[in-house]
Scaffold this active site. Structure first.
Site, PDB file in Angstrom:
ATOM      1  CG  ASN A  10      -1.745   1.226   1.378  1.00  9.33           C
ATOM      2  OD1 ASN A  10      -1.793   2.060   0.475  1.00  9.33           O
ATOM      3  ND2 ASN A  10      -2.397   1.372   2.523  1.00  9.33           N
ATOM      4  CE  LYS A  12      -0.089   3.184   4.813  1.00  6.23           C
ATOM      5  NZ  LYS A  12       0.074   3.276   6.253  1.00  6.23           N
ATOM      6  CG  HIS A 100      -5.770   2.041   5.381  1.00  8.02           C
ATOM      7  ND1 HIS A 100      -5.282   2.940   6.296  1.00  8.02           N
ATOM      8  CD2 HIS A 100      -4.778   1.142   5.151  1.00  8.02           C
ATOM      9  CE1 HIS A 100      -4.034   2.593   6.599  1.00  8.02           C
ATOM     10  NE2 HIS A 100      -3.708   1.506   5.918  1.00  8.02           N
ATOM     11  CD  GLU A 102      -2.722   5.518   6.836  1.00 12.50           C
ATOM     12  OE1 GLU A 102      -2.764   5.586   5.587  1.00 12.50           O
ATOM     13  OE2 GLU A 102      -1.781   4.965   7.452  1.00 12.50           O
ATOM     14  CD  GLU A 172      -3.405  -2.244   7.447  1.00  6.89           C
ATOM     15  OE1 GLU A 172      -2.259  -2.418   7.029  1.00  6.89           O
ATOM     16  OE2 GLU A 172      -4.081  -1.250   7.159  1.00  6.89           O
ATOM     17  N   GLY A 178       2.847   2.365  10.717  1.00 11.98           N
ATOM     18  CA  GLY A 178       3.795   3.462  10.537  1.00 11.98           C
ATOM     19  C   GLY A 178       4.578   3.807  11.789  1.00 11.98           C
ATOM     20  CB  SER A 218       5.597  -1.790  11.654  1.00 10.53           C
ATOM     21  OG  SER A 218       5.189  -0.470  11.971  1.00 10.53           O
TER      22      SER A 218
HETATM   23  P1  13P Z   1       3.166   0.444   7.616  1.00  7.89           P
HETATM   24  O1  13P Z   1       3.665  -0.839   7.001  1.00  7.89           O
HETATM   25  O2  13P Z   1       3.907   1.651   7.119  1.00  7.89           O
HETATM   26  O3  13P Z   1       3.070   0.354   9.096  1.00  7.89           O
HETATM   27  O4  13P Z   1       1.665   0.630   7.076  1.00  7.89           O
HETATM   28  C1  13P Z   1       0.776  -0.415   7.209  1.00  7.89           C
HETATM   29  C2  13P Z   1      -0.459  -0.075   6.483  1.00  7.89           C
HETATM   30  O5  13P Z   1      -1.201   0.802   6.871  1.00  7.89           O
HETATM   31  C3  13P Z   1      -0.742  -0.810   5.252  1.00  7.89           C
HETATM   32  O6  13P Z   1      -2.010  -0.537   4.794  1.00  7.89           O
END
Ligand code: 13P
Length: 256
Positions: A10, A12, A100, A102, A172, A178, A218
């Site tokens: 992803n 982002k 997601h 976010e 997640e 992150g 992560s």
């Molecule tokens: P990270 O791998 O940067 O923690 O992000 C995970 C994520 O949100 C994947 O959708």
């Protein structure tokens, strides 16, 4: 029951379409036919890069598959700034991430809109990757299962068992996204096991053995093997580490 591993990068809100072309080409140089036989390898670039990446995939006959990071549930109409399922399907997009954290936290996505998106993605013959997870506060309060259980049930509400089994569930935990703080493999596997049982309660135990449930938060070359060693964890949704083709290829080749 063997479920094929599924690993999706992803990206982002990162990478211009020019960066994206390079990233997918570099990734393809690092992977071999045998890798694709073992793992469904998927990248989710921003909307602006989907067409460029799709062109590379087609021209070079790559087995890398394409995902979008979001979608609207309507087919077309006066929804300024939105992108519809048929638009994505026409571009060769096979998967769409919905829900997601976010998007839930910053853009007002709710279980109800997630559910509409899941249905719209399925109706366009694409596969939803439905993300869910608890906050740190919820984990500390001991309500993780309650939280993810209701996200699962509400997100899949109204689906037939045949439809539901085609959805990829991405667990997640928000505190692991992150942050460099990965869930312990045992903890991730325990929540994913719970999600599988909850799925089974609604759609039947047999289908629960078929639905793919992946982990995100992560995930990187250093921790992927331990996570993937858990029988209930079927893959990963990878953020930061997917932006570097070397690192992402190492995650895909988690058994090497
Ligand atoms: P990270 O791998 O940067 O923690 O992000 C995970 C994520 O949100 C994947 O959708």
């Amino acid at each position: 029951m063997t479920r094929k591993s599924f690993i999706c990068g992803n990206w982002k809100m990162n990478a211009t379409h020019l960066d994206a072309i390079q990233m997918v080409q570099k990734l393809s140089y690092r992977l071999e036919t045998a890798d694709y036989e073992r793992v469904d390898v998927v990248v989710a670039p921003p909307f602006t890069s989907l067409r460029s990446v799709q062109t590379v995939i087609e021209a070079d006959h790559l087995a890398i598959e394409l995902a979008a990071q979001n979608v609207h549930w309507e087919q077309s109409g006066a929804y300024t700034g939105e992108v519809s399922p048929p638009m994505l399907a026409k571009l060769g997009v096979g998967y769409v991430i919905v829900g997601h954290s976010e998007r839930r936290q910053m853009f007002g996505e709710t279980d109800e809109t997630v559910n509409k998106k899941v249905k719209a993605v399925l109706a366009a013959d694409m596969v939803p990757i439905m993300a869910l997870g608890e906050t740190l506060e919820e984990r500390e309060e001991g309500v993780t299962e309650q939280r993810v259980g209701s996200q699962l049930v509400n997100g899949l509400a109204g689906l037939t068992p045949d439809q539901a089994v085609g959805v990829i569930i991405a667990y997640e935990p928000i505190w692991a996204i992150g942050t460099g703080r990965t869930a312990e493999p045992d903890d991730a596997a325990s929540v994913i096991g719970f999600l599988r049982r909850t799925f089974g309660d609604t759609f039947g135990g047999e289908l629960a053995e078929h639905v793919r449930i992946i982990y995100g938060g992560s995930m990187n070359p250093g921790n992927v093997a331990a996570l993937m060693a858990k029988k209930d964890i079927d893959g990963g949704l990878v953020g930061g580490a997917s932006l570097d083709p070397d690192q992402f290829a190492s995650v895909v080749r988690y058994w090497v």
